[in-house]
Design a protein around this motif. Sequence first.
Motif, PDB file in Angstrom:
ATOM      1  N   HIS A  65       9.170 150.286 -10.993  1.00  0.00           N
ATOM      2  CA  HIS A  65       8.518 150.183 -12.676  1.00  0.00           C
ATOM      3  C   HIS A  65       8.185 151.562 -12.973  1.00  0.00           C
ATOM      4  CE1 HIS A  65       5.613 149.304 -15.929  1.00  0.00           C
ATOM      5  NE2 HIS A  65       6.113 147.872 -15.834  1.00  0.00           N
ATOM      6  N   THR A  66       8.526 152.045 -14.213  1.00  0.00           N
ATOM      7  CA  THR A  66       8.542 153.556 -14.668  1.00  0.00           C
ATOM      8  C   THR A  66       7.036 153.894 -15.054  1.00  0.00           C
ATOM      9  OG1 THR A  66       9.288 152.582 -16.820  1.00  0.00           O
ATOM     10  CG2 THR A  66      11.012 153.594 -15.038  1.00  0.00           C
ATOM     11  N   PHE A  67       6.040 152.785 -14.862  1.00  0.00           N
ATOM     12  CA  PHE A  67       4.756 153.222 -15.350  1.00  0.00           C
ATOM     13  C   PHE A  67       3.592 152.383 -14.565  1.00  0.00           C
ATOM     14  CE2 PHE A  67       0.660 154.160 -17.459  1.00  0.00           C
ATOM     15  CZ  PHE A  67       0.817 155.377 -18.121  1.00  0.00           C
ATOM     16  N   VAL A  68       3.540 152.210 -13.179  1.00  0.00           N
ATOM     17  CA  VAL A  68       2.821 151.047 -12.530  1.00  0.00           C
ATOM     18  C   VAL A  68       1.498 151.154 -13.032  1.00  0.00           C
ATOM     19  CG1 VAL A  68       4.487 151.395 -10.352  1.00  0.00           C
ATOM     20  CG2 VAL A  68       2.317 152.803 -10.473  1.00  0.00           C
ATOM     21  N   GLY A  69       0.905 152.022 -13.691  1.00  0.00           N
ATOM     22  CA  GLY A  69      -0.577 151.781 -14.217  1.00  0.00           C
ATOM     23  C   GLY A  69      -0.577 150.568 -15.112  1.00  0.00           C
ATOM     24  N   ASP A  70       0.616 150.067 -15.588  1.00  0.00           N
ATOM     25  CA  ASP A  70       0.628 149.056 -16.578  1.00  0.00           C
ATOM     26  C   ASP A  70       0.229 147.567 -15.944  1.00  0.00           C
ATOM     27  OD1 ASP A  70       1.302 150.747 -18.322  1.00  0.00           O
ATOM     28  OD2 ASP A  70       3.300 150.095 -18.570  1.00  0.00           O
ATOM     29  N   LEU A  71       0.431 147.632 -14.449  1.00  0.00           N
ATOM     30  CA  LEU A  71       0.724 146.307 -13.897  1.00  0.00           C
ATOM     31  C   LEU A  71      -0.517 145.633 -13.151  1.00  0.00           C
ATOM     32  CD1 LEU A  71       4.285 147.293 -12.025  1.00  0.00           C
ATOM     33  CD2 LEU A  71       3.771 146.285 -13.940  1.00  0.00           C
ATOM     34  N   LEU A  72      -0.697 144.624 -13.190  1.00  0.00           N
ATOM     35  CA  LEU A  72      -1.656 143.593 -12.569  1.00  0.00           C
ATOM     36  C   LEU A  72      -0.685 142.820 -11.693  1.00  0.00           C
ATOM     37  CD1 LEU A  72      -4.380 142.617 -11.881  1.00  0.00           C
ATOM     38  CD2 LEU A  72      -4.009 140.894 -13.777  1.00  0.00           C
ATOM     39  N   ILE A  73      -0.929 143.091 -10.249  1.00  0.00           N
ATOM     40  CA  ILE A  73      -0.036 142.337  -9.329  1.00  0.00           C
ATOM     41  C   ILE A  73      -1.079 141.339  -8.352  1.00  0.00           C
ATOM     42  CG2 ILE A  73       1.529 142.693  -7.368  1.00  0.00           C
ATOM     43  CD1 ILE A  73       2.015 145.623  -8.300  1.00  0.00           C
ATOM     44  N   THR A  74      -0.749 140.123  -8.358  1.00  0.00           N
ATOM     45  CA  THR A  74      -1.604 139.067  -7.743  1.00  0.00           C
ATOM     46  C   THR A  74      -0.711 138.186  -6.924  1.00  0.00           C
ATOM     47  OG1 THR A  74      -2.946 138.767  -9.762  1.00  0.00           O
ATOM     48  CG2 THR A  74      -2.949 137.212  -8.177  1.00  0.00           C
ATOM     49  N   LEU A  75      -1.323 137.695  -5.838  1.00  0.00           N
ATOM     50  CA  LEU A  75      -0.749 136.785  -4.725  1.00  0.00           C
ATOM     51  C   LEU A  75      -1.363 135.484  -5.069  1.00  0.00           C
ATOM     52  CD1 LEU A  75       1.537 136.314  -2.373  1.00  0.00           C
ATOM     53  CD2 LEU A  75      -0.366 136.897  -0.923  1.00  0.00           C
ATOM     54  N   ILE A  76      -0.623 134.623  -5.017  1.00  0.00           N
ATOM     55  CA  ILE A  76      -1.257 133.177  -5.231  1.00  0.00           C
ATOM     56  C   ILE A  76      -0.705 132.254  -4.161  1.00  0.00           C
ATOM     57  CG2 ILE A  76      -1.376 131.036  -6.703  1.00  0.00           C
ATOM     58  CD1 ILE A  76      -0.648 133.078  -9.114  1.00  0.00           C
ATOM     59  N   SER A  77      -1.767 131.582  -3.253  1.00  0.00           N
ATOM     60  CA  SER A  77      -1.011 130.677  -2.153  1.00  0.00           C
ATOM     61  C   SER A  77      -0.658 129.288  -2.674  1.00  0.00           C
ATOM     62  CB  SER A  77      -2.602 130.620  -1.264  1.00  0.00           C
ATOM     63  OG  SER A  77      -3.335 129.440  -1.795  1.00  0.00           O
ATOM     64  N   PRO A  78      -0.207 128.506  -1.706  1.00  0.00           N
ATOM     65  CA  PRO A  78       0.075 127.379  -2.039  1.00  0.00           C
ATOM     66  C   PRO A  78      -0.835 126.302  -2.381  1.00  0.00           C
ATOM     67  CG  PRO A  78       1.339 127.838  -0.153  1.00  0.00           C
ATOM     68  CD  PRO A  78       0.214 129.074  -0.487  1.00  0.00           C
ATOM     69  N   ARG A  79      -2.138 126.638  -2.238  1.00  0.00           N
ATOM     70  CA  ARG A  79      -3.332 125.721  -2.371  1.00  0.00           C
ATOM     71  C   ARG A  79      -3.909 126.534  -4.081  1.00  0.00           C
ATOM     72  NH1 ARG A  79      -0.631 124.027  -0.054  1.00  0.00           N
ATOM     73  NH2 ARG A  79      -0.881 123.708   2.326  1.00  0.00           N
ATOM     74  N   GLY A  80      -3.393 127.407  -4.416  1.00  0.00           N
ATOM     75  CA  GLY A  80      -3.973 128.167  -5.737  1.00  0.00           C
ATOM     76  C   GLY A  80      -4.982 129.067  -5.706  1.00  0.00           C
ATOM     77  N   THR A  81      -5.199 129.515  -4.499  1.00  0.00           N
ATOM     78  CA  THR A  81      -5.800 130.782  -4.286  1.00  0.00           C
ATOM     79  C   THR A  81      -5.301 131.994  -4.966  1.00  0.00           C
ATOM     80  OG1 THR A  81      -7.368 129.650  -2.705  1.00  0.00           O
ATOM     81  CG2 THR A  81      -7.545 131.991  -2.663  1.00  0.00           C
ATOM     82  N   SER A  82      -5.946 132.799  -5.586  1.00  0.00           N
ATOM     83  CA  SER A  82      -5.485 133.921  -6.346  1.00  0.00           C
ATOM     84  C   SER A  82      -6.095 135.188  -5.638  1.00  0.00           C
ATOM     85  CB  SER A  82      -5.492 134.097  -7.835  1.00  0.00           C
ATOM     86  OG  SER A  82      -4.450 133.130  -8.464  1.00  0.00           O
ATOM     87  N   VAL A  83      -5.216 136.182  -5.255  1.00  0.00           N
ATOM     88  CA  VAL A  83      -5.936 137.365  -4.912  1.00  0.00           C
ATOM     89  C   VAL A  83      -5.155 138.669  -5.556  1.00  0.00           C
ATOM     90  CG1 VAL A  83      -5.974 139.252  -2.707  1.00  0.00           C
ATOM     91  CG2 VAL A  83      -6.545 136.661  -2.662  1.00  0.00           C
ATOM     92  N   VAL A  84      -6.062 139.499  -6.165  1.00  0.00           N
ATOM     93  CA  VAL A  84      -5.383 140.803  -6.837  1.00  0.00           C
ATOM     94  C   VAL A  84      -5.027 141.569  -5.876  1.00  0.00           C
ATOM     95  CG1 VAL A  84      -5.814 142.408  -8.547  1.00  0.00           C
ATOM     96  CG2 VAL A  84      -6.732 140.228  -9.122  1.00  0.00           C
ATOM     97  N   LEU A  85      -3.696 142.161  -5.844  1.00  0.00           N
ATOM     98  CA  LEU A  85      -3.322 143.198  -4.768  1.00  0.00           C
ATOM     99  C   LEU A  85      -3.464 144.501  -5.638  1.00  0.00           C
ATOM    100  CD1 LEU A  85      -0.089 141.378  -3.699  1.00  0.00           C
ATOM    101  CD2 LEU A  85      -2.202 141.399  -2.681  1.00  0.00           C
ATOM    102  N   SER A  86      -3.270 144.840  -6.941  1.00  0.00           N
ATOM    103  CA  SER A  86      -3.040 146.076  -7.503  1.00  0.00           C
ATOM    104  C   SER A  86      -3.619 145.674  -9.126  1.00  0.00           C
ATOM    105  CB  SER A  86      -1.936 146.719  -7.362  1.00  0.00           C
ATOM    106  OG  SER A  86      -1.841 148.144  -8.151  1.00  0.00           O
ATOM    107  N   ASP A  87      -4.828 146.293  -9.490  1.00  0.00           N
ATOM    108  CA  ASP A  87      -5.198 146.025 -10.872  1.00  0.00           C
ATOM    109  C   ASP A  87      -4.886 147.419 -11.592  1.00  0.00           C
ATOM    110  OD1 ASP A  87      -6.160 145.184 -13.173  1.00  0.00           O
ATOM    111  OD2 ASP A  87      -8.112 144.707 -12.366  1.00  0.00           O
ATOM    112  N   LYS A  88      -3.744 147.642 -12.182  1.00  0.00           N
ATOM    113  CA  LYS A  88      -3.496 148.762 -13.048  1.00  0.00           C
ATOM    114  C   LYS A  88      -3.581 149.998 -12.396  1.00  0.00           C
ATOM    115  CE  LYS A  88      -6.080 147.104 -16.408  1.00  0.00           C
ATOM    116  NZ  LYS A  88      -6.307 145.822 -15.691  1.00  0.00           N
ATOM    117  N   ARG A  89      -3.137 150.441 -11.052  1.00  0.00           N
ATOM    118  CA  ARG A  89      -3.365 151.531 -10.282  1.00  0.00           C
ATOM    119  C   ARG A  89      -2.142 152.452 -10.292  1.00  0.00           C
ATOM    120  NH1 ARG A  89      -8.625 151.432  -9.619  1.00  0.00           N
ATOM    121  NH2 ARG A  89      -9.494 149.422  -8.816  1.00  0.00           N
TER     122      ARG A  89
END
Length: 192
Positions: A65-89
């Motif tokens: 990505h040419t400007f990673v500060g634009d990105l919110l990256i999240t992992l979601i488990s099969p049970r629906g639990t969400s964890v933010v990996l990177s919040d506009k870093r």
Amino acid sequence: MKLKAAVLALASALSLVTGTANAAIVTSTNVPVTICDLCTVSSTLNFGSHLTLTDVNVRLSNLTHTFVGDLLITLISPRGTSVVLSDKRGGSGDNFRNTVFDDEAGRAIADGSAPFTGSFRPDGLLSAFDGQDAFGTWTLRVEDQAFIDSGSINSWGLELTGTANNVPEPTSLALSALALAGLAAARRRRAA
């Protein structure tokens, strides 16, 4: 007596087996996925074993990505639990290359800079997945939250650690129930 032995053998075959520590690495085959400007995209991977999780690490082998500060990256488990990996870093920097998100990493993603390479603690806690069954579909969701730049999810995966649970599938249980019913019917016929 043969019926009793058959029932005991079947019962022990259906017992829940736990206690075996396992680790697995699984990668997504649902790539590449284009990260369009001002949109949300997802890539998935399927994990086909029952594993009660004790640790989850996420590997972004190649996310461009040419400007990673634009990105919110999240992992979601099969049970629906969400964890933010990177919040506009990462500001105006580019890319995640061989980036590992690990709760035990020595530095936080907030303290890193793009291109992100190495191990980082995510913005959220991956320990939120601990105790869940890893079986099913995992989703990596990427939201581009600003104008102009775009990119691609090219390669990602999970490092899963936990205790194996050899749980019989519903089909196996149904077939076993039919077998038991057949044995009982045969015994009644012999007794009559």
